[in-house]
Design an enzyme around this catalytic site. Structure first.
Site, PDB file in Angstrom:
ATOM      1  N   GLU A  54       0.883  -1.253  -0.021  1.00 24.07           N
ATOM      2  CA  GLU A  54       0.056   0.068   0.058  1.00 24.07           C
ATOM      3  C   GLU A  54       1.018   1.159   0.182  1.00 24.07           C
ATOM      4  O   GLU A  54       0.662   2.221  -0.825  1.00 24.07           O
ATOM      5  CB  GLU A  54      -0.938  -0.016   1.108  1.00 24.07           C
ATOM      6  CG  GLU A  54      -2.186   0.780   0.939  1.00 24.07           C
ATOM      7  CD  GLU A  54      -1.972   2.189   1.291  1.00 24.07           C
ATOM      8  OE1 GLU A  54      -3.076   3.098   0.663  1.00 24.07           O
ATOM      9  OE2 GLU A  54      -0.837   2.764   1.938  1.00 24.07           O
ATOM     10  N   HIS A 113      -0.650   0.522   6.917  1.00 16.82           N
ATOM     11  CA  HIS A 113      -1.176   1.627   5.987  1.00 16.82           C
ATOM     12  C   HIS A 113      -0.237   2.583   5.532  1.00 16.82           C
ATOM     13  O   HIS A 113       0.797   2.227   5.127  1.00 16.82           O
ATOM     14  CB  HIS A 113      -2.600   2.199   6.685  1.00 16.82           C
ATOM     15  CG  HIS A 113      -3.650   2.679   5.606  1.00 16.82           C
ATOM     16  ND1 HIS A 113      -4.913   3.179   6.053  1.00 16.82           N
ATOM     17  CD2 HIS A 113      -3.507   2.930   4.218  1.00 16.82           C
ATOM     18  CE1 HIS A 113      -5.605   3.530   4.928  1.00 16.82           C
ATOM     19  NE2 HIS A 113      -4.874   3.478   3.716  1.00 16.82           N
ATOM     20  N   HIS A 132      -4.393  -0.315  11.656  1.00 20.91           N
ATOM     21  CA  HIS A 132      -5.811  -0.577  11.757  1.00 20.91           C
ATOM     22  C   HIS A 132      -6.083  -1.816  12.530  1.00 20.91           C
ATOM     23  O   HIS A 132      -6.819  -2.848  11.776  1.00 20.91           O
ATOM     24  CB  HIS A 132      -6.486  -0.609  10.655  1.00 20.91           C
ATOM     25  CG  HIS A 132      -6.482   0.622   9.667  1.00 20.91           C
ATOM     26  ND1 HIS A 132      -6.751   1.864  10.353  1.00 20.91           N
ATOM     27  CD2 HIS A 132      -5.797   1.098   8.531  1.00 20.91           C
ATOM     28  CE1 HIS A 132      -6.591   3.059   9.412  1.00 20.91           C
ATOM     29  NE2 HIS A 132      -5.870   2.283   8.398  1.00 20.91           N
ATOM     30  N   ASN A 166      -5.341   7.693   7.200  1.00 23.12           N
ATOM     31  CA  ASN A 166      -4.944   6.990   5.974  1.00 23.12           C
ATOM     32  C   ASN A 166      -3.652   7.065   5.909  1.00 23.12           C
ATOM     33  O   ASN A 166      -2.889   6.142   5.841  1.00 23.12           O
ATOM     34  CB  ASN A 166      -5.725   7.514   4.896  1.00 23.12           C
ATOM     35  CG  ASN A 166      -5.461   7.319   3.485  1.00 23.12           C
ATOM     36  OD1 ASN A 166      -4.284   6.899   3.076  1.00 23.12           O
ATOM     37  ND2 ASN A 166      -6.344   6.665   2.861  1.00 23.12           N
ATOM     38  N   ASN A 222      -6.050  12.145   1.496  1.00 25.07           N
ATOM     39  CA  ASN A 222      -5.451  10.581   1.481  1.00 25.07           C
ATOM     40  C   ASN A 222      -3.980  10.828   1.714  1.00 25.07           C
ATOM     41  O   ASN A 222      -3.649  11.075   2.847  1.00 25.07           O
ATOM     42  CB  ASN A 222      -5.631   9.991   0.141  1.00 25.07           C
ATOM     43  CG  ASN A 222      -5.801   8.573   0.125  1.00 25.07           C
ATOM     44  OD1 ASN A 222      -4.510   8.049   0.262  1.00 25.07           O
ATOM     45  ND2 ASN A 222      -6.706   7.819  -0.021  1.00 25.07           N
ATOM     46  N   ASP A 267      -3.780   8.528  -4.380  1.00 29.18           N
ATOM     47  CA  ASP A 267      -3.611   7.811  -3.122  1.00 29.18           C
ATOM     48  C   ASP A 267      -2.335   8.368  -2.380  1.00 29.18           C
ATOM     49  O   ASP A 267      -2.055   9.740  -2.224  1.00 29.18           O
ATOM     50  CB  ASP A 267      -3.399   6.366  -3.306  1.00 29.18           C
ATOM     51  CG  ASP A 267      -4.037   5.430  -2.069  1.00 29.18           C
ATOM     52  OD1 ASP A 267      -3.443   5.584  -1.082  1.00 29.18           O
ATOM     53  OD2 ASP A 267      -4.754   4.634  -2.193  1.00 29.18           O
ATOM     54  N   ASN A 268      -1.216   7.740  -2.383  1.00 26.04           N
ATOM     55  CA  ASN A 268      -0.004   8.113  -1.497  1.00 26.04           C
ATOM     56  C   ASN A 268       0.634   9.227  -2.191  1.00 26.04           C
ATOM     57  O   ASN A 268       0.806   8.851  -3.559  1.00 26.04           O
ATOM     58  CB  ASN A 268       0.837   6.953  -1.103  1.00 26.04           C
ATOM     59  CG  ASN A 268       0.207   6.097  -0.027  1.00 26.04           C
ATOM     60  OD1 ASN A 268       0.048   6.620   1.047  1.00 26.04           O
ATOM     61  ND2 ASN A 268      -0.186   4.928  -0.078  1.00 26.04           N
TER      62      ASN A 268
END
Ligand code: NAG
Length: 354
Positions: A54, A113, A132, A166, A222, A267-268
């Site tokens: 991720e 994450h 998480h 996140n 994010n 996203d990242n």
């Protein structure tokens, strides 16, 4: 009879409104977008990474740290295997090596994450990991001992403001900025939050002395990262298809400088230290990402932004794939002439860049 008519009208109006909202959400999630292939040369899957990669962060261009086995609240699990952190050293010619976790830590429920590395003045390195376990959100701080391939667990941080974390960027031994990707924690309220496009996500600053919201107004905050001079932060405003540039003010408060449109659900964010370029792993079609149909899989897209602080930032699609090679890219970073691309729950790819 009159009451029944009124009720029917109310139901019809509500149905129309909700239908309109779903249609609008499909647009916002780029549900109509088709992708053309834009491949790079000599791509190969990175061995040993099968349950997602991720997030990836590169330390001093020498080592890539990779988080695998995300357990995202509200999202179906593709694997119950505990999450792991790997290190890839391309100079060694070896496959990624798992880092052993020491200390008082529940490794069985680990679901890493977003990650970030902070190097202290004395050279000690700390890996910050959004975790998480049991559908919670918390931040783990580990000391990374490179010679021993080990992460020593130092601290778990939980706070009511860190409710849907996140991604994270570390700015001190115990200090960081983190994004919340939803406002509501209740799973039933997350859909209405999306349906009504509520831009209620934020960035939180954490230090042991004070925790507070330092920026707001995001529709699905994010990825987050910092400029090489450590004066600016970059946040992916995912559902608004833009990267927001913020300047760090006194007392760690942030103010918005500008937004750069990217046309994808990014996203990242990784920042190339030599050039200051931003690299994002993005979701080109959020509806496909949500549905995860194996016959019509979500694709992958890598976007780079150059000269972000100039009047004319250059936004380039560096890679895209329809899901036949890589599903659901979430991060991309240049590393020793290669481009590493990680995904939320599938594999990781390494391609030639130069
Ligand atoms: C993706 O594109 C390739 C051609 O590059 C094609 O063969 C394949 O069927 C496509 N896959 C999907 C899932 O659309």
């Amino acid at each position: 009879m009159g009451k029944l008519v009124v009720l029917s009208v109310v139901v019809a109006v509500l149905a129309l409104l909700i239908g309109e909202r779903f249609y609008a959400l499909r647009n916002t999630a780029l549900g109509f977008r088709e992708l053309t292939q834009n491949h790079l040369p000599n791509c190969e899957l990175i061995k040993g990474l099968e349950i997602g990669a991720e997030d990836i962060t590169v330390i001093e261009y020498r080592l890539a740290v990779i988080s695998t086995g995300l357990k995202y609240p509200g999202m179906p699990r593709l694997s119950d295997a505990p999450g792991k952190i790997y290190v890839l050293n391309l100079a060694s010619g070896k496959d990624p090596t798992e880092l052993h976790i020491k200390g008082d830590f529940d490794a069985a429920s680990f679901g890493p994450h977003g990650i970030s590395v902070y190097t202290d003045e004395d050279g000690s390195r700390y890996l910050f990991v959004v975790n998480h376990p049991h559908d919670n959100s918390q931040v783990e701080i580990f000391q990374y001992i490179e010679e021993e391939n080990t992460l020593v667990h130092m601290k778990t941080i939980k706070h009511e403001l860190l409710h849907n974390v996140n991604d994270i960027v570390a700015v001190g031994v115990e200090n960081f900025y983190a994004t919340n990707d939803h406002y509501f924690t209740n799973e039933y309220l997350k859909l209405p939050e999306m349906l009504f496009s509520l831009p209620w996500c934020n960035v939180v600053y954490y230090s042991p002395e004070a925790v507070r919201e330092v920026a707001g107004g995001f529709f699905g905050a994010n990825g987050i990262n910092i400029s090489p001079d450590r004066k600016h932060l970059y946040v992916s405003d995912l559902m608004n298809h833009q990267i927001v540039v913020l300047i760090i003010q006194k007392d760690n408060v942030l103010s918005r400088v500008k937004e750069v449109a990217v046309g994808s659900l990014c996203d990242n964010i990784e920042v190339e230290s030599k050039t200051g370029d931003l690299w994002m792993g993005c979701h080109p079609n959020g509806v496909k990402f949500f549905l995860r149909d194996p016959n019509d899989p979500p694709g992958s897209e890598v976007i780079r932004i150059q000269n972000i602080h100039s009047d004319e930032p250059v936004v380039t699609q560096v890679y895209s794939d329809n899901g036949s090679v890589l599903i659901g890219s979430s991060v991309a970073t240049p590393y020793r002439g290669k481009l590493l691309i990680g995904s939320v729950y599938q594999k990781a790819l390494m391609c030639d860049l130069e």
